[in-house]
Design a protein around this motif. Sequence first.
Motif, short mmCIF file in Angstrom:
data_model
loop_
_atom_site.label_atom_id
_atom_site.label_comp_id
_atom_site.label_asym_id
_atom_site.label_seq_id
_atom_site.Cartn_x
_atom_site.Cartn_y
_atom_site.Cartn_z
N GLU A 1 0.84 -1.19 0.00
CA GLU A 1 0.00 0.00 0.00
C GLU A 1 0.88 1.25 0.00
N GLY A 2 0.68 2.12 -1.00
CA GLY A 2 1.45 3.34 -1.09
C GLY A 2 0.67 4.55 -0.59
N PHE A 3 1.37 5.44 0.14
CA PHE A 3 0.74 6.64 0.72
C PHE A 3 1.59 7.88 0.43
N THR A 4 0.94 9.03 0.50
CA THR A 4 1.64 10.31 0.33
C THR A 4 1.20 11.27 1.43
N ASP A 5 1.88 12.40 1.53
CA ASP A 5 1.34 13.47 2.36
C ASP A 5 0.35 14.26 1.49
N PRO A 6 -0.42 15.18 2.05
CA PRO A 6 -1.47 15.85 1.28
C PRO A 6 -1.02 17.11 0.53
N ALA A 7 0.27 17.22 0.23
CA ALA A 7 0.77 18.45 -0.39
C ALA A 7 0.24 18.65 -1.81
N GLY A 8 0.18 17.60 -2.61
CA GLY A 8 -0.23 17.74 -4.00
C GLY A 8 -1.72 17.53 -4.19
N SER A 9 -2.15 17.50 -5.46
CA SER A 9 -3.56 17.24 -5.76
C SER A 9 -3.87 15.77 -5.49
N ALA A 10 -5.15 15.47 -5.36
CA ALA A 10 -5.55 14.09 -5.08
C ALA A 10 -5.11 13.14 -6.18
N SER A 11 -5.26 13.55 -7.43
CA SER A 11 -4.88 12.68 -8.54
C SER A 11 -3.36 12.48 -8.60
N TYR A 12 -2.61 13.55 -8.34
CA TYR A 12 -1.15 13.43 -8.32
C TYR A 12 -0.72 12.48 -7.20
N ASN A 13 -1.33 12.62 -6.04
CA ASN A 13 -0.95 11.78 -4.91
C ASN A 13 -1.32 10.31 -5.12
N LYS A 14 -2.42 10.06 -5.84
CA LYS A 14 -2.77 8.68 -6.17
C LYS A 14 -1.67 8.05 -7.03
N ARG A 15 -1.22 8.80 -8.02
CA ARG A 15 -0.18 8.30 -8.93
C ARG A 15 1.14 8.11 -8.18
N LEU A 16 1.48 9.08 -7.34
CA LEU A 16 2.74 9.00 -6.60
C LEU A 16 2.70 7.84 -5.60
N GLY A 17 1.57 7.67 -4.93
CA GLY A 17 1.43 6.55 -4.00
C GLY A 17 1.60 5.22 -4.69
N LEU A 18 1.07 5.12 -5.91
CA LEU A 18 1.18 3.87 -6.66
C LEU A 18 2.63 3.62 -7.08
N GLY B 1 -2.94 7.10 -1.81
CA GLY B 1 -2.62 8.51 -1.96
C GLY B 1 -2.55 9.22 -0.61
N GLU B 2 -3.28 10.33 -0.52
CA GLU B 2 -3.26 11.14 0.70
C GLU B 2 -4.43 10.82 1.64
N ALA B 3 -5.03 9.65 1.50
CA ALA B 3 -6.23 9.28 2.27
C ALA B 3 -6.16 9.81 3.70
N SER B 4 -7.08 10.70 4.03
CA SER B 4 -7.01 11.40 5.32
C SER B 4 -7.16 10.45 6.50
N ASN B 5 -7.92 9.37 6.33
CA ASN B 5 -8.12 8.43 7.43
C ASN B 5 -6.94 7.50 7.64
N ARG B 6 -5.92 7.59 6.76
CA ARG B 6 -4.74 6.74 6.91
C ARG B 6 -3.47 7.57 7.16
N GLN B 7 -3.60 8.88 7.32
CA GLN B 7 -2.42 9.71 7.56
C GLN B 7 -1.90 9.52 8.99
N VAL B 8 -0.61 9.41 9.11
CA VAL B 8 0.02 9.29 10.43
C VAL B 8 0.04 10.64 11.12
N GLU B 9 0.45 11.66 10.38
CA GLU B 9 0.46 13.04 10.88
C GLU B 9 -0.59 13.82 10.08
#
Length: 202
Positions: free
Chosen positions: A118-135, A162-170
């Motif tokens: 499972e890939g995750f990102t911080d919420p800095a970018g757009s949702a679509s960008y973060n989905k791609r980066l997480g993948l 991606g940046e899923a808010s319910n899975r963010q550590v910080e």
Amino acid sequence: MKNLKAARLALLPLSLMGFALGGCSQYVKKADYDAAISELRANDQKQQQQIDALTQDMQQRFAKYDAQITAMQGRVNVDTAAHFAFGDATLRDEDKPLLDDFAKVISQHRSDAVITVEGFTDPAGSASYNKRLGLKRAEAVRDYLVSTGGLNADKVRAVSYGEASNRQVEKGQVRDAGSSNRRVTLVVDFAGNATTAGTPTT
């Protein structure tokens, strides 16, 4: 006429009895049912023992790493298996020893288990960008586990939350403060089911 009616009434209980006996053939015998339930319980118990053994082994081996091991509902989660630089999907050298150990443990305990990266990102970018980066991050770890760790490519898949808010550590943190959010988590599914919670991008 009276005798014919009496004969029909006499045959009615026999017909009902035959119907009832015929219907019984569609029911499972109690002994067979009990045996099936016992087998299911034994399989559940065996699976739980395997999960407990894998979890214990991982906790011992991964004590030196920044990873949290949890077991629930037929799965073992390794969070966090790898961290990433801001805006980057390059696997760091310091995360490779944990992935090497993970591959060894899986090969020893349950080589047929389905692994979801499972890939995750911080919420800095757009949702679509973060989905791609997480993948991309998940794929980097998946490819390493297959090419270097020797895991079966058919048993390891990559998904992005991606940046899923319910899975963010910080919560809501980015850049240096959000480094814990830029991660990959490993899920070991003992049931052989490649579905994880949520609806990730594959």
